[in-house]
Design a protein around this motif. Structure first.
Motif, PDB file in Angstrom:
ATOM      1  N   SER A 102       3.572  10.085  99.707  1.00  0.00           N
ATOM      2  CA  SER A 102       4.430   8.966  99.332  1.00  0.00           C
ATOM      3  C   SER A 102       3.865   8.220  98.131  1.00  0.00           C
ATOM      4  CB  SER A 102       4.576   8.001 100.517  1.00  0.00           C
ATOM      5  OG  SER A 102       5.170   8.638 101.619  1.00  0.00           O
ATOM      6  N   ALA A 103       2.550   8.046  98.100  1.00  0.00           N
ATOM      7  CA  ALA A 103       1.915   7.357  96.977  1.00  0.00           C
ATOM      8  C   ALA A 103       2.121   8.129  95.684  1.00  0.00           C
ATOM      9  CB  ALA A 103       0.431   7.161  97.262  1.00  0.00           C
ATOM     10  N   GLU A 104       2.065   9.450  95.743  1.00  0.00           N
ATOM     11  CA  GLU A 104       2.269  10.271  94.549  1.00  0.00           C
ATOM     12  C   GLU A 104       3.715  10.171  94.064  1.00  0.00           C
ATOM     13  OE1 GLU A 104       1.223  12.876  91.425  1.00  0.00           O
ATOM     14  OE2 GLU A 104       0.149  11.495  92.737  1.00  0.00           O
ATOM     15  N   VAL A 105       4.672  10.135  95.003  1.00  0.00           N
ATOM     16  CA  VAL A 105       6.073   9.981  94.631  1.00  0.00           C
ATOM     17  C   VAL A 105       6.299   8.645  93.928  1.00  0.00           C
ATOM     18  CG1 VAL A 105       8.427   9.717  95.506  1.00  0.00           C
ATOM     19  CG2 VAL A 105       6.951  11.506  96.441  1.00  0.00           C
ATOM     20  N   VAL A 106       5.758   7.580  94.521  1.00  0.00           N
ATOM     21  CA  VAL A 106       5.913   6.242  93.943  1.00  0.00           C
ATOM     22  C   VAL A 106       5.274   6.180  92.558  1.00  0.00           C
ATOM     23  CG1 VAL A 106       5.248   3.813  94.187  1.00  0.00           C
ATOM     24  CG2 VAL A 106       6.110   5.087  96.167  1.00  0.00           C
ATOM     25  N   ARG A 107       4.091   6.805  92.417  1.00  0.00           N
ATOM     26  CA  ARG A 107       3.388   6.781  91.134  1.00  0.00           C
ATOM     27  C   ARG A 107       4.199   7.474  90.052  1.00  0.00           C
ATOM     28  NH1 ARG A 107       0.414   9.749  87.858  1.00  0.00           N
ATOM     29  NH2 ARG A 107       0.641  11.632  89.132  1.00  0.00           N
ATOM     30  N   LEU A 108       4.722   8.670  90.331  1.00  0.00           N
ATOM     31  CA  LEU A 108       5.470   9.414  89.329  1.00  0.00           C
ATOM     32  C   LEU A 108       6.799   8.735  88.998  1.00  0.00           C
ATOM     33  CD1 LEU A 108       4.852  13.146  90.307  1.00  0.00           C
ATOM     34  CD2 LEU A 108       4.034  11.928  88.295  1.00  0.00           C
ATOM     35  N   VAL A 109       7.447   8.170  90.004  1.00  0.00           N
ATOM     36  CA  VAL A 109       8.702   7.461  89.756  1.00  0.00           C
ATOM     37  C   VAL A 109       8.458   6.257  88.852  1.00  0.00           C
ATOM     38  CG1 VAL A 109      10.463   6.021  90.828  1.00  0.00           C
ATOM     39  CG2 VAL A 109       9.903   8.234  91.828  1.00  0.00           C
ATOM     40  N   SER A 110       7.375   5.521  89.097  1.00  0.00           N
ATOM     41  CA  SER A 110       7.048   4.370  88.258  1.00  0.00           C
ATOM     42  C   SER A 110       6.775   4.800  86.829  1.00  0.00           C
ATOM     43  CB  SER A 110       5.831   3.634  88.815  1.00  0.00           C
ATOM     44  OG  SER A 110       6.093   3.140  90.113  1.00  0.00           O
ATOM     45  N   ALA A 111       6.087   5.926  86.680  1.00  0.00           N
ATOM     46  CA  ALA A 111       5.749   6.413  85.337  1.00  0.00           C
ATOM     47  C   ALA A 111       6.995   6.826  84.559  1.00  0.00           C
ATOM     48  CB  ALA A 111       4.783   7.593  85.431  1.00  0.00           C
ATOM     49  N   THR A 112       8.010   7.357  85.237  1.00  0.00           N
ATOM     50  CA  THR A 112       9.228   7.800  84.552  1.00  0.00           C
ATOM     51  C   THR A 112      10.213   6.670  84.321  1.00  0.00           C
ATOM     52  OG1 THR A 112      10.293   8.371  86.655  1.00  0.00           O
ATOM     53  CG2 THR A 112       9.052  10.101  85.534  1.00  0.00           C
ATOM     54  N   SER A 113       9.917   5.485  84.917  1.00  0.00           N
ATOM     55  CA  SER A 113      10.856   4.368  84.818  1.00  0.00           C
ATOM     56  C   SER A 113      10.540   3.432  83.661  1.00  0.00           C
ATOM     57  CB  SER A 113      10.852   3.563  86.130  1.00  0.00           C
ATOM     58  OG  SER A 113      11.245   4.382  87.207  1.00  0.00           O
ATOM     59  N   ILE A 114       9.507   3.770  82.874  1.00  0.00           N
ATOM     60  CA  ILE A 114       9.156   2.928  81.734  1.00  0.00           C
ATOM     61  C   ILE A 114      10.206   3.113  80.644  1.00  0.00           C
ATOM     62  CG2 ILE A 114       7.439   2.482  79.952  1.00  0.00           C
ATOM     63  CD1 ILE A 114       5.326   3.548  81.899  1.00  0.00           C
ATOM     64  N   SER A 115      10.845   2.037  80.247  1.00  0.00           N
ATOM     65  CA  SER A 115      11.922   2.107  79.268  1.00  0.00           C
ATOM     66  C   SER A 115      11.368   2.051  77.849  1.00  0.00           C
ATOM     67  CB  SER A 115      12.905   0.946  79.494  1.00  0.00           C
ATOM     68  OG  SER A 115      12.234  -0.288  79.387  1.00  0.00           O
ATOM     69  N   GLU A 116      12.255   2.215  76.884  1.00  0.00           N
ATOM     70  CA  GLU A 116      11.867   2.132  75.483  1.00  0.00           C
ATOM     71  C   GLU A 116      11.469   0.693  75.135  1.00  0.00           C
ATOM     72  OE1 GLU A 116      11.631   4.556  73.111  1.00  0.00           O
ATOM     73  OE2 GLU A 116      11.905   5.936  74.788  1.00  0.00           O
ATOM     74  N   PRO A 117      10.528   0.519  74.215  1.00  0.00           N
ATOM     75  CA  PRO A 117      10.132  -0.849  73.848  1.00  0.00           C
ATOM     76  C   PRO A 117      11.254  -1.562  73.094  1.00  0.00           C
ATOM     77  CG  PRO A 117       9.107   0.739  72.370  1.00  0.00           C
ATOM     78  CD  PRO A 117       9.755   1.539  73.464  1.00  0.00           C
ATOM     79  N   GLN A 118      11.253  -2.921  73.225  1.00  0.00           N
ATOM     80  CA  GLN A 118      12.197  -3.745  72.482  1.00  0.00           C
ATOM     81  C   GLN A 118      11.533  -4.301  71.231  1.00  0.00           C
ATOM     82  OE1 GLN A 118      13.302  -6.411  75.944  1.00  0.00           O
ATOM     83  NE2 GLN A 118      15.295  -6.292  74.938  1.00  0.00           N
ATOM     84  N   ASP A 119      12.328  -4.518  70.201  1.00  0.00           N
ATOM     85  CA  ASP A 119      11.774  -5.225  69.052  1.00  0.00           C
ATOM     86  C   ASP A 119      11.828  -6.727  69.325  1.00  0.00           C
ATOM     87  OD1 ASP A 119      14.301  -6.431  67.805  1.00  0.00           O
ATOM     88  OD2 ASP A 119      14.821  -4.305  67.891  1.00  0.00           O
ATOM     89  N   VAL A 120      10.962  -7.487  68.669  1.00  0.00           N
ATOM     90  CA  VAL A 120      10.813  -8.915  68.947  1.00  0.00           C
ATOM     91  C   VAL A 120      12.094  -9.681  68.637  1.00  0.00           C
ATOM     92  CG1 VAL A 120       9.527 -11.002  68.342  1.00  0.00           C
ATOM     93  CG2 VAL A 120       8.324  -8.823  68.584  1.00  0.00           C
ATOM     94  N   LEU A 121      12.813  -9.289  67.599  1.00  0.00           N
ATOM     95  CA  LEU A 121      14.069  -9.961  67.268  1.00  0.00           C
ATOM     96  C   LEU A 121      15.057  -9.854  68.420  1.00  0.00           C
ATOM     97  CD1 LEU A 121      15.885 -11.446  65.291  1.00  0.00           C
ATOM     98  CD2 LEU A 121      16.570  -9.228  64.343  1.00  0.00           C
ATOM     99  N   GLN A 122      15.122  -8.685  69.052  1.00  0.00           N
ATOM    100  CA  GLN A 122      16.028  -8.501  70.174  1.00  0.00           C
ATOM    101  C   GLN A 122      15.621  -9.386  71.348  1.00  0.00           C
ATOM    102  OE1 GLN A 122      18.905  -6.522  70.278  1.00  0.00           O
ATOM    103  NE2 GLN A 122      19.196  -7.740  72.132  1.00  0.00           N
ATOM    104  N   ILE A 123      14.309  -9.509  71.573  1.00  0.00           N
ATOM    105  CA  ILE A 123      13.818 -10.365  72.657  1.00  0.00           C
ATOM    106  C   ILE A 123      14.239 -11.811  72.418  1.00  0.00           C
ATOM    107  CG2 ILE A 123      11.737 -11.316  73.732  1.00  0.00           C
ATOM    108  CD1 ILE A 123      10.388  -8.621  73.242  1.00  0.00           C
ATOM    109  N   ILE A 124      14.066 -12.290  71.182  1.00  0.00           N
ATOM    110  CA  ILE A 124      14.429 -13.668  70.846  1.00  0.00           C
ATOM    111  C   ILE A 124      15.931 -13.884  71.038  1.00  0.00           C
ATOM    112  CG2 ILE A 124      14.587 -15.340  68.963  1.00  0.00           C
ATOM    113  CD1 ILE A 124      11.967 -14.179  67.893  1.00  0.00           C
TER     114      ILE A 124
END
Length: 350
Positions: free
Chosen positions: A50-72
């Motif tokens: 279960s820990a391995e499943v959670v770890r891999l799912v978390s790793a694949t759930s990282i989205s693309e970075p945002q630019d700072v203008l979009q954040i503002i």
């Protein structure tokens, strides 16, 4: 960017995939926010699997970075819930912000619960009148919720909205009855019940998608009295906050938690009143608002907020709810402060 992926694409062993699919875990979204022990209990997988499943799912759930203008630009578009006190709304940058956790701390009788009740009413102000047109969920841990007080605040809010929007059809549907129906209430008698309600929130928000406010009054009550292990308490509080901030972001809602005060002894031997639950908890809320008395007048001080300068404003609690203070109300506030002190002295003597 949609990061949801089928679990059978992640390279798990066939026996693991089989267990997951048999238990209706099909995509990465199904596993998000689960602890390994929870996944193992639901699927029959070992804790290691279960820990391995959670770890891999978390790793694949990282989205693309945002630019700072979009954040503002995103931050500038965050809606706020007005409090009906212009001074406090200005202090907070427009009111109680959605997609954030706001802590309100203070001594008994200062107006923490009154502030929460007020926002439960004002969150329902129609969008066309400058509100967010949502509903509220109130989690009561101290038994401080008063339905008659809500009704008084609702009556005055309806009168105000309808008086400034006589030709607005949305204002006509903003009634005392609609406000009372738009507040959902839980009474929690221990921290287990608090955590159970929070665990149930994703399901509740699916069936009540118009909820834009979650109130916990107070977050400190059971967690201060039911725990002797501060480390365990802090861990649970951090997990709870993580769940709440995720829900606030994904469901576009505001979270308000009230907190009690405690005495902190300095190395010099002096003491001061500070918000309870310790310094680690202090990093959890997005904003921290402290309510206190100053010369018999209620004062709200913003002690933590991103991009907002720390400052203080005066306010009052009236029959109508939270309002700006006027010179004519100073005498009333002085009387309330004296009565509050008398109640405290009586309580201390008993």
């Amino acid at each position: 960017m949609n990061t949801n992926r089928p679990l059978d694409e992640l390279g798990f062993p066939a026996v693991v995939i089989s267990r997951l699919l048999e238990s209706d875990f099909v995509s990465t979204d199904d596993v998000q926010n689960l602890q390994p022990a929870e996944l193992g209990s639901a699927t029959g997988l070992s804790l290691k699997e279960s820990a391995e499943v959670v770890r891999l799912v978390s790793a694949t759930s990282i989205s693309e970075p945002q630019d700072v203008l979009q954040i503002i630009e995103d931050e500038s578009d965050i809606p706020h819930i007005v409090t009906f006190c212009e001074a406090i709304d200005t202090l907070l940058g427009g009111g109680i912000p959605l997609r954030a956790i706001t802590e309100i701390s203070g001594t008994p009788g200062i107006g923490k619960t009154q502030m929460c009740l007020q926002v439960c009413v004002s969150v329902q102000v129609p969008v066309s009148v400058g509100g967010v047109g949502g509903q509220a969920l109130f989690i009561d841990t101290e038994g401080s919720f008063t339905s008659s007080r809500i009704k008084d605040m609702a009556s005055h809010a309806v009168h105000h909205v309808q008086s400034i929007s006589t030709d607005n059809p949305d204002a006509a549907t903003f009634t005392v009855e609609s406000i009372l129906k738009g507040i959902h209430y839980f009474r929690c008698h221990n921290y287990i019940e608090v955590l159970a309600v929070i665990r149930h929130l994703p399901t509740l928000l699916q069936s009540h998608p118009n909820i834009r406010l979650v109130v916990i009054d107070s977050v400190a009550f059971h967690f201060r009295h039911d725990f002797s292990d501060n480390v365990a308490r802090t861990g649970l509080l951090c997990q709870m906050t993580h769940s709440l901030i995720q829900l606030a972001g994904s469901h576009n809602l505001a979270v308000i938690v009230t907190n009690q005060m405690t005495t902190k002894i300095e190395n010099s031997g002096s003491s001061q009143l500070v918000a309870a639950l310790g310094e680690t908890w202090g990093h959890c809320p997005t904003l921290r608002l402290s309510l206190h008395w100053q010369h018999h007048i209620r004062v709200a001080t913003l002690i933590k907020a991103p991009h907002i300068r720390t400052s203080s404003v005066n306010f009052q609690v009236t029959v109508a709810g939270i309002r700006d203070i006027s010179s004519g109300s100073v005498t009333q506030n002085m009387a309330e402060a004296q009565n509050s002190k008398k109640r405290k002295w009586t309580s201390d003597d008993s």
